[in-house]
Scaffold this active site. Structure first.
Site, mmCIF file in Angstrom:
data_model
loop_
_atom_site.group_PDB
_atom_site.id
_atom_site.type_symbol
_atom_site.label_atom_id
_atom_site.label_comp_id
_atom_site.label_asym_id
_atom_site.label_seq_id
_atom_site.Cartn_x
_atom_site.Cartn_y
_atom_site.Cartn_z
ATOM 1 N N GLY A 220 69.138 -104.458 -50.114
ATOM 2 C CA GLY A 220 69.690 -103.304 -50.796
ATOM 3 C C GLY A 220 68.612 -102.666 -51.621
ATOM 4 N N LYS B 98 69.472 -114.484 -53.899
ATOM 5 C CA LYS B 98 69.214 -113.056 -54.046
ATOM 6 C C LYS B 98 68.016 -112.847 -54.964
ATOM 7 C CE LYS B 98 71.265 -108.573 -55.023
ATOM 8 N NZ LYS B 98 72.489 -107.812 -55.309
ATOM 9 N N ASP C 80 79.112 -100.479 -55.679
ATOM 10 C CA ASP C 80 78.763 -100.319 -54.264
ATOM 11 C C ASP C 80 79.854 -100.961 -53.407
ATOM 12 O OD1 ASP C 80 77.336 -99.456 -52.079
ATOM 13 O OD2 ASP C 80 75.993 -101.179 -52.038
#
Length: 421
Positions: free
Chosen positions: A56, A76, A190
């Protein structure tokens, strides 16, 4: 290296760097060339990078492995691709001097939100298990949720939409997740079917939180960490956001699940100055979406929970209208001597609104004509339980009791009716 398109694991880093997958031919975005290679060890060799799962605007998610506990997990990495670069030898993340302040603010928010999410024990929120800084960036270690995305499920449907019962289940889970994180002052920003995972066991998990809250704005070298087709206008413009921003995106998802397609985006509506959407849906969906998809944030409900629960009131009003119409239909049928049609209509009225006294009363009158006196008596009593001071109900109950030879009780009922009118 793993291809995010065909999922092949055998791609050498040198081929990935050249730009295309040798198996499916899909072009590798430049970000992929900066991903950590398979086998990279993190946090004193506690975690191992296996391959990338997704990317992303502000991060890269990898499938990882806990080398001590020997279990799979997701990792992440904070990596704002428009600002950061990686040294190929040391894997150290660097940023330009002009982006340094924004980068540090973003990393701080990434860490803050990671700490908050780690404290949440919610079945619909991806669980954060560890958090650490290394190589001038930050990492979240999360549970590895295996399943299909909501996007995968929608794409498999002939009309790209879902049954109402399934939509209710999905929405309940999403509202539960959002309510939990909103209470911690975290906003997803999002929301889209790609960020909703559904496991084989039937657990729905919302992933990839805080995408647009990492300290960068649209004015900060135009980093786009949202999906424009779903995003609220204030997210696109880099303005102040809140729970109402997630509500807008949830509304976009709801429309897609109901119809198989997205309504016009906030950007398209703003460009055409279309403040109100023209929707062709039945209530409660029409009213819910009209509230959620307002372009101006103050016009949207502040609470996702209150917005979603308001559908019960909308459904109640709809059902009350339906019950009223069925009572009118039954009354006309009764006047015309169509007893069976009248009975069906009054039963339908009771189904839609169990608190409609007129429906019980008129059904009682219908059964009295069919000489079903015991059933008629019960129905008149149910009508009186809802409207105890309605003399006409008492009068007709007295008539049926009289016909059923319940004379003493009939006299008492008549006397009460006379006292009222």
């Amino acid at each position: 290296m793993r291809c995010l398109n065909c999922k092949r694991d055998e791609i050498p880093d040198c081929l990935a760097t050249s730009g295309n997958c040798p198996y499916c031919g899909v072009y590798f975005p430049s970000l992929l060339r900066n991903m950590l290679p398979s086998g990279t060890l993190l946090h004193d060799d506690k975690y191992r990078i296996d391959y990338p799962l997704g990317q992303g605007g502000f991060g890269i998610t990898y499938r990882g492995f806990h080398t001590v506990l020997e279990r799979e997990l997701a990792i992440k990495e904070f990596y704002p691709d428009s600002h950061a670069s990686r040294c190929q030898n040391t894997k150290y993340v660097t940023v330009t001097k002009s982006s340094q302040d924004a980068y540090e603010r973003g990393k701080a928010r990434f860490l803050r939100e990671g700490k908050i999410l780690a404290q949440l024990e919610h079945p619909n929120v991806v669980k954060v298990q560890d958090l650490f800084t290394e190589r001038n960036t930050a990492y979240l270690v999360m549970e590895l949720v295996k399943g299909q995305t909501l996007r995968d499920i929608l794409d498999k449907q002939p009309e790209k939409c879902l049954e109402v019962d399934t939509i209710e289940w999905v929405m309940n889970a999403l509202v539960n997740a959002l309510e939990a994180v909103h209470q911690q002052d975290i906003y997803h920003l999002d929301l889209k079917p790609d960020n909703v995972l559904i496991t084989e066991e039937g657990r729905l998990v919302l992933i990839d939180f805080g995408a647009a809250r990492q300290g960068f704005t649209r004015n900060s070298q135009s980093i786009q960490a949202f999906t424009e087709s779903y995003a609220a206008p204030e997210v696109i413009l880099g303005e102040e956001v809140g729970s109402y921003s997630d509500l807008f995106e949830l509304g976009m998802m709801l429309h897609e699940m109901l119809t198989g397609e997205l309504p016009p985006s906030a950007f398209a509506r703003s460009f055409k100055n279309e403040l109100e959407l023209t929707l062709n849906l039945a209530d409660p969906w029409q009213s819910l979406l009209t509230q959620a998809l307002k372009l101006q944030p103050p016009e949207r409900p502040k609470s996702v929970r209150e917005w979603w629960e308001s559908r019960h009131q909308l459904i109640t009003k709809i059902d009350e209208k339906k019950a009223f119409c069925y009572v009118q239909l039954g009354t006309n049928s009764l006047k015309e001597g169509r007893i069976e049609d009248a009975e069906k209509a009054f039963n339908a009225a009771i189904y839609f609104n169990p608190y409609n006294a007129a429906a019980y009363y008129n059904l009682g009158c219908t059964l009295r004509k069919k000489r079903q006196l015991k059933e008629a008596i019960d129905l008149f009593r149910q009508a009186l339980a809802l409207e105890p001071n309605y003399a006409i109900y008492l009068f007709n109950l007295g008539v049926v009791l009289h016909n059923d030879r319940e004379l003493e009780e009939a006299i008492e009922v008549y006397q009460i009716a006379i006292s009222l009118n």
